[in-house]
Design a protein around this motif. Sequence first.
Motif, mmCIF file in Angstrom:
data_model
loop_
_atom_site.group_PDB
_atom_site.id
_atom_site.type_symbol
_atom_site.label_atom_id
_atom_site.label_comp_id
_atom_site.label_asym_id
_atom_site.label_seq_id
_atom_site.Cartn_x
_atom_site.Cartn_y
_atom_site.Cartn_z
ATOM 1 N N TRP A 17 13.014 -8.601 -23.716
ATOM 2 C CA TRP A 17 13.354 -7.528 -24.145
ATOM 3 C C TRP A 17 12.129 -6.479 -24.156
ATOM 4 C CZ3 TRP A 17 17.983 -7.474 -23.416
ATOM 5 C CH2 TRP A 17 18.896 -8.307 -23.874
ATOM 6 N N THR A 18 10.881 -6.652 -23.829
ATOM 7 C CA THR A 18 9.805 -5.862 -24.113
ATOM 8 C C THR A 18 9.925 -4.929 -22.910
ATOM 9 O OG1 THR A 18 8.368 -7.449 -25.015
ATOM 10 C CG2 THR A 18 7.461 -5.646 -23.958
ATOM 11 N N LEU A 19 9.921 -3.652 -23.365
ATOM 12 C CA LEU A 19 9.863 -2.447 -22.362
ATOM 13 C C LEU A 19 8.470 -2.312 -21.764
ATOM 14 C CD1 LEU A 19 11.567 0.552 -24.261
ATOM 15 C CD2 LEU A 19 12.502 -0.526 -22.084
ATOM 16 N N HIS A 20 8.662 -2.440 -20.206
ATOM 17 C CA HIS A 20 7.554 -2.383 -19.660
ATOM 18 C C HIS A 20 7.800 -1.850 -18.067
ATOM 19 C CE1 HIS A 20 9.892 -6.125 -17.951
ATOM 20 N NE2 HIS A 20 8.941 -5.986 -16.796
ATOM 21 N N GLY A 21 6.540 -1.388 -17.416
ATOM 22 C CA GLY A 21 6.657 -0.981 -16.087
ATOM 23 C C GLY A 21 5.174 -0.945 -15.511
ATOM 24 N N ALA A 22 5.038 -0.442 -14.211
ATOM 25 C CA ALA A 22 3.824 -0.383 -13.469
ATOM 26 C C ALA A 22 3.562 0.908 -12.887
ATOM 27 C CB ALA A 22 3.684 -1.600 -12.867
ATOM 28 N N VAL A 67 1.000 -1.038 0.077
ATOM 29 C CA VAL A 67 -0.038 0.069 0.040
ATOM 30 C C VAL A 67 0.817 1.357 0.011
ATOM 31 C CG1 VAL A 67 -1.791 1.232 1.377
ATOM 32 C CG2 VAL A 67 -1.684 -1.360 1.056
ATOM 33 N N GLY A 68 0.578 2.151 -0.831
ATOM 34 C CA GLY A 68 1.590 3.383 -1.122
ATOM 35 C C GLY A 68 2.775 3.285 -1.880
ATOM 36 N N GLY A 69 3.045 1.731 -2.235
ATOM 37 C CA GLY A 69 4.305 1.414 -3.072
ATOM 38 C C GLY A 69 4.314 2.154 -4.226
ATOM 39 N N GLY A 70 5.768 2.411 -4.666
ATOM 40 C CA GLY A 70 5.843 3.314 -5.752
ATOM 41 C C GLY A 70 5.925 2.689 -7.303
ATOM 42 N N HIS A 71 6.002 3.511 -8.310
ATOM 43 C CA HIS A 71 5.862 2.982 -9.655
ATOM 44 C C HIS A 71 7.106 1.926 -9.939
ATOM 45 C CE1 HIS A 71 8.824 6.020 -10.249
ATOM 46 N NE2 HIS A 71 9.078 5.790 -11.216
ATOM 47 N N THR A 72 6.885 1.269 -10.778
ATOM 48 C CA THR A 72 8.024 0.304 -11.203
ATOM 49 C C THR A 72 8.449 0.904 -12.496
ATOM 50 O OG1 THR A 72 6.803 -1.589 -10.387
ATOM 51 C CG2 THR A 72 8.612 -1.898 -12.013
ATOM 52 N N PRO A 73 9.600 1.546 -12.541
ATOM 53 C CA PRO A 73 10.112 2.225 -13.673
ATOM 54 C C PRO A 73 10.279 1.499 -14.917
ATOM 55 C CG PRO A 73 11.455 2.773 -11.757
ATOM 56 C CD PRO A 73 10.588 1.656 -11.488
ATOM 57 N N TRP A 74 10.356 2.109 -16.092
ATOM 58 C CA TRP A 74 10.416 1.305 -17.203
ATOM 59 C C TRP A 74 11.635 0.580 -17.355
ATOM 60 C CZ3 TRP A 74 6.803 0.712 -20.867
ATOM 61 C CH2 TRP A 74 5.807 1.799 -21.187
#
Length: 279
Positions: free
Chosen positions: A213-218, A122-129
């Motif tokens: 190899w796919t660029l991804h984040g959340a 809860v409140g965790g940050g984004h996962t960068p690209w």
Amino acid sequence: MSAVIKPTLPSLDSDYSLTQEQIQQYQRDGHILLRGVLSPEEVAAYRAVINEGVARLNWETRALDKRDTYGKAFLQIGNLSERAGEDAARFTLARRFAKIAADLMDAGGVRLYHDQALYKEVGGGHTPWHQDHHYWPLDTDQTITMWMPLVDASTAMGTMRFASGSHREGYLGDLPISDQSEETFRKFVVERGYPVVESGEMAAGDATFHSGWTLHGAPGNLTGPTREVMTVIYFADGASVSAPVNDAQENDRHTALGGLAPGELAASASNPLLYTRGE
């Protein structure tokens, strides 16, 4: 005192049928969302096992505001199949998942690289690209990650986003998950015009699969519950160990590939063959 009878976990050996259109979509985009890979009953049974392992193996006790960007993104517990017991291993080694991975990559067989629980608090940050394959000393482009929420998850809880087609770029540099990877790859995606596709709301037991190899984040977790996710990484049978190009790959050479030397077949005891086509 009577003995405690442990319920039998459901088998995950049955097939999940893919259409040719889904396979073509994955190979074109480098990612795909599949609904109902596990039934509600199956995911509930394995969620209990995985949560027990995560609670026991998690070492992170710092408050979120005391961590860096990577640490804020999720609690990361790896190799549950080896460290959390036989029941957790049954999830990671499931034939159903491995066959999906082989079919999507059009591989003759797939081996396990490793598993990871990724719990966004809860409140965790984004996962960068980022690119997953940045961390893997494997001499193949045929790598794939299954990302499965164990609870119903909305976009606001931090489900996946992908830069569709970016897997065709291959290796994009020594950029681990960080503020730098977020900024560099965000600009790259815009400049190259890759469409950003969000998985959106996912039910427990749905899964995304994406190329290494796919660029991804959340995004971050803006909701009340923890985002409970289990991932399993596979690679095509026949791949070799590559010479590590960063410290993370050297670490993985030991923890995920049994210390095999560069040039050796990637087939340590930690990398069982999970599915062979036509078995």
